[in-house]
Design a protein around this motif. Sequence first.
Motif, PDB file in Angstrom:
ATOM      1  N   SER A   1      -7.490  -4.664  -4.295  1.00  0.00           N
ATOM      2  CA  SER A   1      -8.180  -3.613  -4.859  1.00  0.00           C
ATOM      3  C   SER A   1      -9.139  -2.947  -3.543  1.00  0.00           C
ATOM      4  O   SER A   1      -9.384  -1.819  -3.366  1.00  0.00           O
ATOM      5  CB  SER A   1      -9.377  -4.291  -5.888  1.00  0.00           C
ATOM      6  OG  SER A   1     -10.127  -5.411  -5.160  1.00  0.00           O
TER       7      SER A   1
ATOM      8  N   TYR B   1      -1.886   2.751  -8.364  1.00  0.00           N
ATOM      9  CA  TYR B   1      -2.658   1.439  -8.601  1.00  0.00           C
ATOM     10  C   TYR B   1      -3.867   1.763  -9.578  1.00  0.00           C
ATOM     11  O   TYR B   1      -4.161   0.911 -10.470  1.00  0.00           O
ATOM     12  CB  TYR B   1      -3.317   1.006  -7.175  1.00  0.00           C
ATOM     13  CG  TYR B   1      -4.025  -0.122  -7.468  1.00  0.00           C
ATOM     14  CD1 TYR B   1      -3.409  -1.590  -7.525  1.00  0.00           C
ATOM     15  CD2 TYR B   1      -5.447  -0.294  -7.351  1.00  0.00           C
ATOM     16  CE1 TYR B   1      -4.192  -2.867  -7.766  1.00  0.00           C
ATOM     17  CE2 TYR B   1      -6.028  -1.308  -7.529  1.00  0.00           C
ATOM     18  CZ  TYR B   1      -5.352  -2.588  -7.518  1.00  0.00           C
ATOM     19  OH  TYR B   1      -6.292  -3.792  -7.718  1.00  0.00           O
TER      20      TYR B   1
ATOM     21  N   ILE C   1      -0.214   3.741  -2.802  1.00  0.00           N
ATOM     22  CA  ILE C   1      -1.134   2.978  -3.771  1.00  0.00           C
ATOM     23  C   ILE C   1      -2.215   4.036  -4.342  1.00  0.00           C
ATOM     24  O   ILE C   1      -2.455   3.681  -5.522  1.00  0.00           O
ATOM     25  CB  ILE C   1      -1.725   2.035  -2.854  1.00  0.00           C
ATOM     26  CG1 ILE C   1      -2.478   0.865  -3.719  1.00  0.00           C
ATOM     27  CG2 ILE C   1      -2.668   2.611  -1.779  1.00  0.00           C
ATOM     28  CD1 ILE C   1      -2.991  -0.246  -3.159  1.00  0.00           C
ATOM     29  N   THR C   2      -2.299   4.994  -3.901  1.00  0.00           N
ATOM     30  CA  THR C   2      -3.197   5.788  -4.406  1.00  0.00           C
ATOM     31  C   THR C   2      -2.752   6.654  -5.671  1.00  0.00           C
ATOM     32  O   THR C   2      -3.364   7.183  -6.638  1.00  0.00           O
ATOM     33  CB  THR C   2      -3.678   6.874  -3.547  1.00  0.00           C
ATOM     34  OG1 THR C   2      -2.503   7.748  -3.038  1.00  0.00           O
ATOM     35  CG2 THR C   2      -4.490   6.278  -2.407  1.00  0.00           C
TER      36      THR C   2
ATOM     37  N   TYR D   1      -7.056  -0.591  -1.885  1.00  0.00           N
ATOM     38  CA  TYR D   1      -6.997   0.909  -2.687  1.00  0.00           C
ATOM     39  C   TYR D   1      -8.276   1.595  -2.328  1.00  0.00           C
ATOM     40  O   TYR D   1      -8.025   2.812  -2.127  1.00  0.00           O
ATOM     41  CB  TYR D   1      -6.659   0.331  -4.118  1.00  0.00           C
ATOM     42  CG  TYR D   1      -6.960   1.585  -5.206  1.00  0.00           C
ATOM     43  CD1 TYR D   1      -5.863   2.428  -5.062  1.00  0.00           C
ATOM     44  CD2 TYR D   1      -7.871   1.390  -5.793  1.00  0.00           C
ATOM     45  CE1 TYR D   1      -5.865   3.738  -5.945  1.00  0.00           C
ATOM     46  CE2 TYR D   1      -7.867   2.827  -6.604  1.00  0.00           C
ATOM     47  CZ  TYR D   1      -7.268   3.859  -6.851  1.00  0.00           C
ATOM     48  OH  TYR D   1      -7.285   4.660  -7.750  1.00  0.00           O
ATOM     49  N   GLU D   2      -9.158   1.078  -2.149  1.00  0.00           N
ATOM     50  CA  GLU D   2     -10.589   1.753  -2.011  1.00  0.00           C
ATOM     51  C   GLU D   2     -10.626   2.482  -0.698  1.00  0.00           C
ATOM     52  O   GLU D   2     -10.830   3.578  -0.678  1.00  0.00           O
ATOM     53  CB  GLU D   2     -11.724   0.878  -2.397  1.00  0.00           C
ATOM     54  CG  GLU D   2     -13.073   1.484  -2.165  1.00  0.00           C
ATOM     55  CD  GLU D   2     -14.039   0.637  -2.689  1.00  0.00           C
ATOM     56  OE1 GLU D   2     -15.398   0.922  -2.346  1.00  0.00           O
ATOM     57  OE2 GLU D   2     -14.039  -0.569  -2.980  1.00  0.00           O
TER      58      GLU D   2
ATOM     59  N   HIS E   1      -7.652   3.143   1.105  1.00  0.00           N
ATOM     60  CA  HIS E   1      -6.745   4.410   0.860  1.00  0.00           C
ATOM     61  C   HIS E   1      -7.252   5.663   0.053  1.00  0.00           C
ATOM     62  O   HIS E   1      -7.015   6.695   0.408  1.00  0.00           O
ATOM     63  CB  HIS E   1      -5.567   3.817   0.566  1.00  0.00           C
ATOM     64  CG  HIS E   1      -4.599   3.040   1.397  1.00  0.00           C
ATOM     65  ND1 HIS E   1      -4.965   1.829   1.692  1.00  0.00           N
ATOM     66  CD2 HIS E   1      -3.712   3.492   2.381  1.00  0.00           C
ATOM     67  CE1 HIS E   1      -4.144   1.483   2.716  1.00  0.00           C
ATOM     68  NE2 HIS E   1      -3.304   2.359   3.017  1.00  0.00           N
TER      69      HIS E   1
ATOM     70  N   LYS F   1      -1.358  -6.043 -11.747  1.00  0.00           N
ATOM     71  CA  LYS F   1      -2.171  -6.131 -10.776  1.00  0.00           C
ATOM     72  C   LYS F   1      -2.093  -7.667 -10.118  1.00  0.00           C
ATOM     73  O   LYS F   1      -2.093  -7.938  -8.823  1.00  0.00           O
ATOM     74  CB  LYS F   1      -3.587  -5.797 -10.657  1.00  0.00           C
ATOM     75  CG  LYS F   1      -3.794  -4.183 -10.929  1.00  0.00           C
ATOM     76  CD  LYS F   1      -5.375  -3.800 -11.199  1.00  0.00           C
ATOM     77  CE  LYS F   1      -5.319  -2.397 -11.445  1.00  0.00           C
ATOM     78  NZ  LYS F   1      -6.763  -1.849 -11.713  1.00  0.00           N
TER      79      LYS F   1
ATOM     80  N   CYS G   1       0.955  -1.129   0.000  1.00  0.00           N
ATOM     81  CA  CYS G   1      -0.078   0.076   0.015  1.00  0.00           C
ATOM     82  C   CYS G   1       0.829   1.401   0.089  1.00  0.00           C
ATOM     83  O   CYS G   1       0.559   2.310   0.421  1.00  0.00           O
ATOM     84  CB  CYS G   1      -0.989   0.052   1.137  1.00  0.00           C
ATOM     85  SG  CYS G   1      -1.996  -1.327   1.144  1.00  0.00           S
TER      86      CYS G   1
ATOM     87  N   SER H   1      -6.386   9.724  -9.200  1.00  0.00           N
ATOM     88  CA  SER H   1      -6.767   9.633  -7.674  1.00  0.00           C
ATOM     89  C   SER H   1      -8.098  10.231  -7.475  1.00  0.00           C
ATOM     90  O   SER H   1      -9.253   9.686  -6.967  1.00  0.00           O
ATOM     91  CB  SER H   1      -5.529  10.223  -6.739  1.00  0.00           C
ATOM     92  OG  SER H   1      -4.450   9.524  -6.969  1.00  0.00           O
TER      93      SER H   1
END
Length: 253
Positions: free
Chosen positions: A189, A159, A155-156, A192-193, A195, A167, A152, A238
């Motif tokens: 995933s 990713y 990661i924003t 990521y959501e 963060h 991925k 992470c 982002s």
Amino acid sequence: MTDPRHPYIPGRDELNARCWAGKRSVVDSSHLTEQVSVLNTHTAIVTARCPHSCLGTGWYETEKTIEMVVNFRKRPAAHTPLHINKSIVEIVSSVKFLGVHMADDLSWNLNTTTITKKARRRLHFLRKLKKASLPPPILTSFYQGTIERVLCSYITVWYGNCTTAEKKPLQWIVRTAESIIGVPLPAISHLYEKHIIRPANSIVKDTSHPSHALFSLLPSGRRFRSSRTVTARHCKSSFPQAVRALNSLPPKE
């Protein structure tokens, strides 16, 4: 008062602003070449007139300074190199900045490969702890502090624009750790959501934040207005992803 070690160079700030602007056709080839020539001229003047400045004392050494050119034109024009102390700055195809590997084509293959290798090395220690018969809560804490933290990392930033092939190795790390610990772990995933949503909620509540205007509510007051994007790269970045993630949340009662 201007710091003599950091003199103002006309054209430098304007060039940086144009190079970092996130718009599609913000820099014209001929104008950029002209700006680089002006920057080289002013750098030479400052070096000659201000020997005690950051340029004259060698703070900006060519051995420690690199340049990366991002150009998606079908017919790219010849790039005028930058000069520091009469030496040409090296042009590279990728650069590591704050732990993130960025390429001149804005792809993230090198970054994901580096993260995968680093996370795979730490799976060895997770297996050692499993052989020592440690309980799953301790193994999960170790995973979150050593492996998930690597996956992470910023990661924003990267990713959203990763390909499916990039991925898969990241998700393989999660599934391998899941089989070692023996408990379900959140997918990459979902991480990521999480963060993405956390800072987005903070920006929505902070009206003084520079990006607060990007999260404007629709007249209904229940959903946020989606950002207008021209390229797929911008659409997967982002802030547009954060707006979509907030709109996908269940409504608050």
